[in-house]
Write a protein that holds these residues in place. Sequence first.
Motif, PDB file in Angstrom:
ATOM      1  N   ASN A 187       0.824  -1.211   0.000  1.00 48.77           N
ATOM      2  CA  ASN A 187       0.000   0.000   0.000  1.00 48.77           C
ATOM      3  C   ASN A 187       0.857   1.260   0.000  1.00 48.77           C
ATOM      4  OD1 ASN A 187      -2.411  -1.386  -0.045  1.00 48.77           O
ATOM      5  ND2 ASN A 187      -2.631  -1.400   2.177  1.00 48.77           N
ATOM      6  N   ALA A 188       1.943   1.206   0.724  1.00 51.03           N
ATOM      7  CA  ALA A 188       2.759   2.412   0.867  1.00 51.03           C
ATOM      8  C   ALA A 188       3.578   2.705  -0.383  1.00 51.03           C
ATOM      9  CB  ALA A 188       3.684   2.286   2.077  1.00 51.03           C
ATOM     10  N   ARG A 189       4.139   1.652  -0.998  1.00 49.61           N
ATOM     11  CA  ARG A 189       5.062   1.893  -2.097  1.00 49.61           C
ATOM     12  C   ARG A 189       4.637   1.283  -3.410  1.00 49.61           C
ATOM     13  NH1 ARG A 189      10.542  -0.642   0.181  1.00 49.61           N
ATOM     14  NH2 ARG A 189      10.264  -0.338   2.430  1.00 49.61           N
ATOM     15  N   GLY A 190       3.600   0.498  -3.374  1.00 48.28           N
ATOM     16  CA  GLY A 190       3.196  -0.196  -4.595  1.00 48.28           C
ATOM     17  C   GLY A 190       3.794  -1.583  -4.652  1.00 48.28           C
TER      18      GLY A 190
END
Lengths: 211, 211
Positions: free
Chosen positions: B39-42
Amino acid sequence: MPKLASAEAPSPFRTRDERVRDREEKREAVLRAAVRMFNARGYHATSLDDVAASLGVSKPTIYHYLGNKEQVLVECVNRGLEMLRDAADATRAQPGKGLDRLRYFLLLYAQINMDDFGRCVIRTNEEVLSMDSATRFRARKREIDLFVRDLIGEGVADGSIAPVDVRFASFALAGALNWPARWHAPDGPMTPAQVADSLIAILIGGLAPRA
Amino acid sequence: MPKLASAEAPSPFRTRDERVRDREEKREAVLRAAVRMFNARGYHATSLDDVAASLGVSKPTIYHYLGNKEQVLVECVNRGLEMLRDAADATRAQPGKGLDRLRYFLLLYAQINMDDFGRCVIRTNEEVLSMDSATRFRARKREIDLFVRDLIGEGVADGSIAPVDVRFASFALAGALNWPARWHAPDGPMTPAQVADSLIAILIGGLAPRA
DNA sequence: TAATCAATATACCCGTGAGTATAGAAAATA
DNA sequence: TATTTTCTATACTCACGGGTATATTGATTA
């Protein structure tokens, strides 16, 4: 006599201006090819080799026109952001009450989100950009968001919009009108304008039946 | 006497059941760590080495619990989809008119979209999955969409919802309530429930002022 | 005509990250 | 106690893809 030939047959010899335009055109072609693939498969999953191949050239050609992969993406995103800025400018010149002006902008906004470059603005998440680009990107998106909030505020003030929470209203609108960037098929039966119209009608009217 | 010791102090010797549960717990921990980073970085930008490091273990440990990187993602997405299915089931058991039942579901839907696993459902685009997984993913999302359309249709039929185009209404709702998956900060001031409430109020009421 | 520049290609370098082969420790089972 | 199973790490392979060094050709300029 030599002067007259200029507009007749397309000469294979290019003037300086023509060469500049050729260059622009090729640059543009790279961006169009790239944005389509980014949208279809995602940025990370698209290699510049693929983009180059789809244009029938080799990777260094792309590097000849654009600095690196991120810059390709940034340029694509900028094209989309430019369209949004233009839409905002057009709206500023628009007469009418807040709701009318908001509707005018949303119609453009939604359609841009179904355009290749507009889609790219929605589908690109900041995490893939360098910190620097991400900051600029965020800032320009924020501009648009603030513009929408202003329009909503204006409508609330002049009574053409119900007294909603401006922030959440703008989030709700943005979400609903960004979503087509992910599901609308460019070659589907509905035109972007039709999709935009339908969504906006629902957002303005709400789901609850009118008295 | 040996029997009595069971509930007293936590024995370092594990029964078979406990060992099975330990294993589940570790598997779960891997998924939680992974989904946060996805979620944070893909997905593409997250390496399993990173995920492993964030848990203080090494990559093969992850492979011991999950087959490969895609399966990690698929499991995360499935957790989210499971939550959505549960929400649908809960809604089916709910009394009231169409609009009330719809509101009930949307409230859950929006909150799930702000959960780690729910976010992942929204942020994962099919292109990153194998064709096989993508098909299953699409099917399960479609299930949810059809469920929403049914609720809207029900409301239109019983008069609690205005006679909107069911398809577009569901798209508008989905878009507006998916969007928080991208902007809501889990540690921000607004709770998911508050965000959900506010957005849903606007969607149901619409922007135009009530007569 | 010589020197330069623009545009493109081939062939390479190199880092990253998915996935694996192998080994070793601890526990469970025989 | 011997053997197997579970869990974990180290250390590797290998493909992919971003980016570059270098050569070539054709046009432009001096």
